[in-house]
Design a protein around this motif. Structure first.
Motif, PDB file in Angstrom:
ATOM      1  N   TRP A  19     -18.144  17.453 -23.180  1.00 31.07           N
ATOM      2  CA  TRP A  19     -17.445  17.649 -23.780  1.00 31.07           C
ATOM      3  C   TRP A  19     -17.061  19.311 -23.978  1.00 31.07           C
ATOM      4  N   CYS A  20     -17.419  20.253 -22.989  1.00 29.72           N
ATOM      5  CA  CYS A  20     -17.219  21.521 -23.394  1.00 29.72           C
ATOM      6  C   CYS A  20     -15.992  22.194 -23.290  1.00 29.72           C
ATOM      7  N   TYR A  21     -15.891  22.579 -24.077  1.00 29.92           N
ATOM      8  CA  TYR A  21     -14.418  23.484 -24.706  1.00 29.92           C
ATOM      9  C   TYR A  21     -14.214  23.344 -22.571  1.00 29.92           C
ATOM     10  N   GLY A  22     -14.754  24.136 -21.757  1.00 28.61           N
ATOM     11  CA  GLY A  22     -14.155  24.663 -20.732  1.00 28.61           C
ATOM     12  C   GLY A  22     -13.721  23.372 -19.531  1.00 28.61           C
ATOM     13  N   ASN A  27     -12.887  16.735 -24.354  1.00 30.56           N
ATOM     14  CA  ASN A  27     -12.488  17.818 -25.164  1.00 30.56           C
ATOM     15  C   ASN A  27     -11.187  18.212 -25.288  1.00 30.56           C
ATOM     16  N   ALA A  29      -8.787  19.868 -26.636  1.00 28.06           N
ATOM     17  CA  ALA A  29      -8.716  21.039 -27.216  1.00 28.06           C
ATOM     18  C   ALA A  29      -8.637  22.039 -25.867  1.00 28.06           C
ATOM     19  N   HIS A  31     -10.070  23.139 -21.627  1.00 27.62           N
ATOM     20  CA  HIS A  31      -9.417  23.620 -20.381  1.00 27.62           C
ATOM     21  C   HIS A  31      -9.586  23.228 -19.371  1.00 27.62           C
ATOM     22  N   PHE A  33     -11.167  22.374 -16.878  1.00 26.17           N
ATOM     23  CA  PHE A  33     -11.299  23.162 -15.642  1.00 26.17           C
ATOM     24  C   PHE A  33     -11.615  22.588 -14.412  1.00 26.17           C
ATOM     25  N   SER A  66     -14.625  32.660 -18.493  1.00 24.99           N
ATOM     26  CA  SER A  66     -14.494  31.142 -18.950  1.00 24.99           C
ATOM     27  C   SER A  66     -14.761  30.652 -17.897  1.00 24.99           C
TER      28      SER A  66
ATOM     29  N   GLU B  51     -14.187  23.223 -31.490  1.00 25.93           N
ATOM     30  CA  GLU B  51     -13.617  22.482 -30.381  1.00 25.93           C
ATOM     31  C   GLU B  51     -14.235  23.367 -28.969  1.00 25.93           C
ATOM     32  N   MET B  53     -17.058  23.787 -28.600  1.00 26.68           N
ATOM     33  CA  MET B  53     -18.287  23.053 -27.983  1.00 26.68           C
ATOM     34  C   MET B  53     -18.371  23.741 -26.689  1.00 26.68           C
ATOM     35  N   ALA B  54     -19.985  23.306 -26.404  1.00 28.37           N
ATOM     36  CA  ALA B  54     -20.575  23.375 -24.359  1.00 28.37           C
ATOM     37  C   ALA B  54     -20.526  21.798 -24.736  1.00 28.37           C
ATOM     38  N   TYR B  60     -19.913  26.544 -27.021  1.00 31.84           N
ATOM     39  CA  TYR B  60     -19.137  27.330 -25.591  1.00 31.84           C
ATOM     40  C   TYR B  60     -19.516  28.225 -25.597  1.00 31.84           C
TER      41      TYR B  60
END
Lengths: 161, 161
Positions: A19-22, A27, A29, A31, A33, A66, B51, B53-54, B60
């Protein structure tokens, strides 16, 4: 045009840890990666979105930080997974790392509109603590250098109280 | 409920330099970090979006790094502006800084759902180079420490070729 890498470590994180935003595939929304082996190094390719600017024409430093952050934890996960006798995509769950520290040196203004390549060099400091040195290139220009100290996710991340 | 700070330095950046994804007031998709004096320190308050979040329940790290980054450049701008004899909002354009380097130590997992407070301590290294040490708190808990070396924006950021 950059081909999408196949079989990234993040494709195989357990669902609870995706679920990490990065770099979390779940997730919506974020990125997204995605990190793979490239020879003895690791590689994450990402093209910043139009809004990810510092000024018009240049990439936002926080986005570069990030990228280095998730590339670091992903690279450490790839390396430990291999050390544990696995290959990415062999059906086993890879370990999940968090970032203990992050350093970024911004070497040059990073031009917007081209894919960024993060290339990582991994070093084991301790079985649960890995260092990932990263260089971020825009085309052939080195724009940033980063260092991540990544540690296997501690139990404190399991408690939400 | 946290009151919105008034008269942040980013409210007064020249329009050409107000597009940063982290702190530019003209970047509609951005975070809109806003930085003010608080006594002898600087303060940026930001509540992460769902959004960011880590893992579910935790913020995050890349968002925290972004907060520290823009808080650093904003703090340096506030300090140099004051050194130049101005006050934020007196109608003069503040200087604009970029980040030369960024360090973040993640001290504790950062809980999601509460405002984060970045508190900065500023030191002049050179008239065009300032160091900003930042502590990030979630409520009363110190979650991250950061250091930004901020430099007055060089001319290389003016060229878009």
């Amino acid at each position: 045009m950059v081909e999408k890498v196949k079989n990234a470590i993040q494709d195989h994180y357990p669902e609870d840890f995706a679920w990490c935003y990065g770099c979390g595939r779940l997730n919506e929304a974020g990125h997204h990666f995605r990190t793979v082996w490239q020879g003895e190094n690791t590689l994450t390719i990402y093209t910043p979105k139009p809004e990810h600017m510092a000024l018009p024409g240049f990439v936002y430093g926080g986005l570069i930080a990030s990228l280095i952050d998730c590339h670091g934890t992903g690279s450490a996960a790839i390396a430990l997974h291999q050390k544990n006798g696995h290959e990415v995509g062999d059906g086993s769950e890879p370990p999940r790392f968090v970032t203990a520290s992050l350093k970024v040196d911004f070497v040059k203004p990073t031009p917007h509109g081209v894919p960024l390549k993060a290339i990582g060099t991994i070093q084991e400091i301790h079985p649960k603590k890995w260092k990932v040195d990263t260089e971020v290139y825009a085309e052939d220009t080195l724009c940033a250098r980063g260092e991540v100290i990544a540690v296997v996710m501690p139990n404190t991340f399991m408690k939400k109280d």
